[in-house]
Scaffold this motif. Structure first.
Motif, PDB file in Angstrom:
ATOM      1  N   ILE A 440      70.143  34.039  95.003  1.00 24.64           N
ATOM      2  CA  ILE A 440      70.547  32.638  95.155  1.00 24.64           C
ATOM      3  C   ILE A 440      70.670  31.983  93.785  1.00 24.64           C
ATOM      4  O   ILE A 440      69.707  31.980  93.002  1.00 24.64           O
ATOM      5  N   PRO A 441      71.837  31.433  93.468  1.00 25.28           N
ATOM      6  CA  PRO A 441      72.011  30.803  92.157  1.00 25.28           C
ATOM      7  C   PRO A 441      71.324  29.439  92.084  1.00 25.28           C
ATOM      8  O   PRO A 441      71.225  28.725  93.076  1.00 25.28           O
ATOM      9  N   ASP A 449      55.822  14.621  93.625  1.00 31.39           N
ATOM     10  CA  ASP A 449      55.968  13.440  94.483  1.00 31.39           C
ATOM     11  C   ASP A 449      57.095  13.593  95.502  1.00 31.39           C
ATOM     12  O   ASP A 449      57.303  12.712  96.339  1.00 31.39           O
ATOM     13  N   GLY A 450      57.838  14.703  95.436  1.00 30.37           N
ATOM     14  CA  GLY A 450      58.893  14.956  96.406  1.00 30.37           C
ATOM     15  C   GLY A 450      60.127  14.089  96.256  1.00 30.37           C
ATOM     16  O   GLY A 450      60.991  14.081  97.134  1.00 30.37           O
ATOM     17  N   LEU A 451      60.257  13.391  95.149  1.00 38.48           N
ATOM     18  CA  LEU A 451      61.401  12.491  94.971  1.00 38.48           C
ATOM     19  C   LEU A 451      62.550  13.158  94.225  1.00 38.48           C
ATOM     20  O   LEU A 451      63.656  12.610  94.166  1.00 38.48           O
ATOM     21  N   SER A 452      62.320  14.318  93.654  1.00 39.49           N
ATOM     22  CA  SER A 452      63.380  14.995  92.906  1.00 39.49           C
ATOM     23  C   SER A 452      63.168  16.500  92.978  1.00 39.49           C
ATOM     24  O   SER A 452      62.136  16.987  93.462  1.00 39.49           O
ATOM     25  N   LEU A 453      64.172  17.238  92.499  1.00 41.62           N
ATOM     26  CA  LEU A 453      64.100  18.691  92.425  1.00 41.62           C
ATOM     27  C   LEU A 453      64.161  19.129  90.974  1.00 41.62           C
ATOM     28  O   LEU A 453      64.891  18.547  90.168  1.00 41.62           O
ATOM     29  N   ASN A 454      63.398  20.151  90.650  1.00 41.16           N
ATOM     30  CA  ASN A 454      63.443  20.746  89.323  1.00 41.16           C
ATOM     31  C   ASN A 454      63.952  22.177  89.430  1.00 41.16           C
ATOM     32  O   ASN A 454      63.847  22.816  90.487  1.00 41.16           O
ATOM     33  N   SER A 455      64.494  22.691  88.341  1.00 43.83           N
ATOM     34  CA  SER A 455      64.965  24.074  88.337  1.00 43.83           C
ATOM     35  C   SER A 455      63.785  25.032  88.436  1.00 43.83           C
ATOM     36  O   SER A 455      62.730  24.817  87.844  1.00 43.83           O
ATOM     37  N   TYR A 456      63.993  26.101  89.218  1.00 43.04           N
ATOM     38  CA  TYR A 456      62.997  27.162  89.308  1.00 43.04           C
ATOM     39  C   TYR A 456      63.552  28.372  88.573  1.00 43.04           C
ATOM     40  O   TYR A 456      64.618  28.891  88.945  1.00 43.04           O
ATOM     41  N   LYS A 457      62.863  28.843  87.537  1.00 39.25           N
ATOM     42  CA  LYS A 457      63.431  29.866  86.655  1.00 39.25           C
ATOM     43  C   LYS A 457      62.534  31.101  86.528  1.00 39.25           C
ATOM     44  O   LYS A 457      62.625  31.823  85.538  1.00 39.25           O
ATOM     45  N   GLN A 458      61.723  31.354  87.527  1.00 41.74           N
ATOM     46  CA  GLN A 458      60.834  32.511  87.435  1.00 41.74           C
ATOM     47  C   GLN A 458      61.422  33.688  88.219  1.00 41.74           C
ATOM     48  O   GLN A 458      62.460  34.217  87.830  1.00 41.74           O
ATOM     49  N   SER A 459      60.829  34.106  89.306  1.00 38.62           N
ATOM     50  CA  SER A 459      61.295  35.280  90.041  1.00 38.62           C
ATOM     51  C   SER A 459      62.654  35.021  90.691  1.00 38.62           C
ATOM     52  O   SER A 459      62.899  33.927  91.220  1.00 38.62           O
ATOM     53  N   PRO A 460      63.554  36.023  90.689  1.00 36.97           N
ATOM     54  CA  PRO A 460      64.815  35.876  91.426  1.00 36.97           C
ATOM     55  C   PRO A 460      64.543  35.776  92.919  1.00 36.97           C
ATOM     56  O   PRO A 460      63.650  36.461  93.445  1.00 36.97           O
TER      57      PRO A 460
END
Length: 530
Positions: A440-441, A449-460
């Motif tokens: 998944i790209p 706080d559930g108000l935003s999303l951050n990039s996840y850059k660890q395990s594919p």
């Protein structure tokens, strides 16, 4: 004499001549007319014959209903109860009589405690024209209420309630999560995931598959934007406020068991949030419609194009055609939604006609009345020694299980969970049509706080892995609410998976395309080819 004038003349002359035109036309195709009818009949008969020839496993039960004359090990919510939460046995007998006869008039004669109605027990008798009969697939018996296994599942639910507001991202920093992990590790028969025989903040409350332990606790399919026609839906949802727990006061608990509507309502957060805690997840599976999560996942997957499509799709290498009604978006969406009701029918058969497992909130009443000295009950010593009980009483003043929903659990038995059965069916259909190894790209993780999303850059994170995680989220999210047991979810997923596999078998012979097989990695990690 003029018969017709103006537009009427043109219209009626056309009608006049059309009566003399031969309406028959040349039908194209390798199989036509009556031959086509016969072929369609043979396909349906072959599918039906395959189901008839498939051996049926006889159901097994945990014998709690027979073991306890007062039915403390069985589902009774909505029927009349005494002051200790024990069911009126003639009312329970009337329920059993109706379930055994299947007669609508017997169901109308079941004594209820108040205005709350039982949820659709007659669905347990419904037949289906596609896939297996709902009575055909057996599942293991759930643990008895006197077992160590059951004790560990109840302890997990108390800990889930106590930690409901801790953001998933903070689990490793939370003293309470570490304490819950240590406590659950002590149970001799806890079936949740572990690392080196220990429950840890990285394994606690997660599903059973390897992919459940990879990446964020919440599946990407509950976080990523959803293409929805000419719109895009952000997955921020309504949730409830911190500490919004219910049925912890004995009188309100007993009233709800007797079928009264709750006197309090859930208190909603003013802001919509991404799912960042168990409370958010519990509220998501409180308000969703049956196949919502898997419809959304399908829409997300379709946007990734051919690379995300299963390699066996016959149109991937076609020079002149693309899939649509078969092996395209319309086909996949239909199969995902079609499997949901069949999965529910199989669930309802198990719930009402086989197991009738009590709900966690009912067992919480049993624990409370035992600990305050009102009744005797087979509460296992391992549960009585859990710190979760001590913390629950200190926080809420009773030993009742704190439930996330004001109304408590639904009015049907616990095992297996309907959400879980739909989940197993939904992800199986998606695995059949999409490339499970596709990464998944641009994966994301919610902020604390559930108000935003951050990039996840660890395990594919792969399609197959995140679908398994999605099924676990939807199934065990009901545990997070306190309305289901872990085994309701894990076994429900497997039941729904079997329903979907059988539906795929029925449809395998209906395609004209040069199509070899569906290949699916099951929830337990094994591979099946259809």
């Amino acid at each position: 004499m003029t018969l017709f004038k103006g537009e009427d003349a043109v219209k009626n002359i056309d009608d006049f001549f059309n009566e003399f035109i031969d309406s028959n036309c040349e039908e194209l195709g390798p199989v036509r007319g009556r031959v086509r009818q016969e072929k369609a009949y043979q396909i349906k008969m072959k599918a039906a014959d395959n189901h008839l020839r498939t051996s049926r496993s006889e159901p097994t039960c945990n014998d709690d209903e027979q073991r306890f004359a007062n039915k403390i090990g069985s589902y009774t919510k909505g029927l009349p109860h005494n002051k200790y939460g024990e069911v009126d046995t003639p009312a329970y007998d009337a329920l059993i009589k109706a379930l055994n006869s299947g007669l609508p008039r017997d169901f109308e004669s079941i004594p209820l405690g108040s205005e709350l109605k039982l949820t659709n027990p007659q669905a347990a008798y419904a037949y289906n024209l596609v896939g297996p009969d709902s009575h055909q697939i057996a599942i293991p018996a759930p643990p008895s209420i006197r077992s160590t296994w059951h004790a560990s599942e109840m302890a997990e639910l108390y800990w889930r309630a106590l930690t409901r507001d801790i953001p998933f991202n903070d689990y490793n920093r939370s003293k309470l999560i570490h304490e819950a992990s240590k406590d659950l590790t002590k149970f001799s028969n806890f079936k949740g995931p572990k690392t080196s025989l220990h429950v840890t903040p990285k394994t606690i409350f997660r599903g059973d598959t390897k992919s459940d332990l990879t990446g964020p606790l919440i599946s990407q399919f509950l976080l990523l934007d959803i293409p929805y026609g000419n719109n895009t839906l952000k997955q921020r949802y309504r949730t409830t406020i911190k500490g919004d727990d219910h049925l912890t006061e004995y009188k309100s608990w007993l009233n709800v068991q007797n079928g009264h509507k709750p006197t309090k309502k859930n208190k909603c957060d003013r802001r919509y949030r991404y799912i960042r805690s168990a409370r958010d997840l519990a509220e998501w599976v409180h308000r969703d419609f049956s196949f919502q999560a898997f419809l959304n996942a399908c829409l997300i997957l379709l946007k990734y194009g051919d690379e995300a499509i299963d390699s066996n799709n016959p149109y991937l290498n076609s020079k002149t055609q693309g899939g649509f009604i078969t092996f395209g978006a319309a086909h996949i969406l239909d199969m995902v939604t079609r499997a949901a009701r069949s999965a529910l029918e199989s669930s309802w058969y198990q719930k009402w006609l086989v197991h009738r497992r009590l709900r966690p909130e009912e067992y919480g009443g049993l624990v409370h009345n035992y600990l305050v000295g009102h009744t005797l009950a087979p509460i296992h010593e391992e549960l009585l020694e859990s710190k979760a009980l001590q913390y629950t009483e200190e926080t809420f003043g009773t030993y009742l299980l704190p439930v996330a929903y004001a109304e408590g659990c639904p009015t049907h038995p616990a095992y297996p969970a309907g959400h879980a059965c739909i989940a197993g069916a939904g992800i199986t259909m998606l695995k059949a049509f999409f490339n499970e190894d596709f990464v998944i790209p641009e994966p994301v993780i919610p902020s604390p706080d559930g108000l935003s999303l951050n990039s996840y850059k660890q395990s594919p994170l792969t399609i197959g892995g995140e679908l398994n995680k999605l099924a676990s989220n939807i199934a065990l999210g009901r545990d997070a609410a306190g309305v289901h047991w872990r085994t309701d979810g894990t076994e429900g997923i497997k039941l729904g998976e079997q329903v979907a596999l059988n539906i795929l078998k029925d449809y395998k012979e209906t395609f004209n395309e040069q199509f070899s097989h569906f290949k699916i990695t099951k929830y337990n990690g094994t591979t099946v080819t259809i």
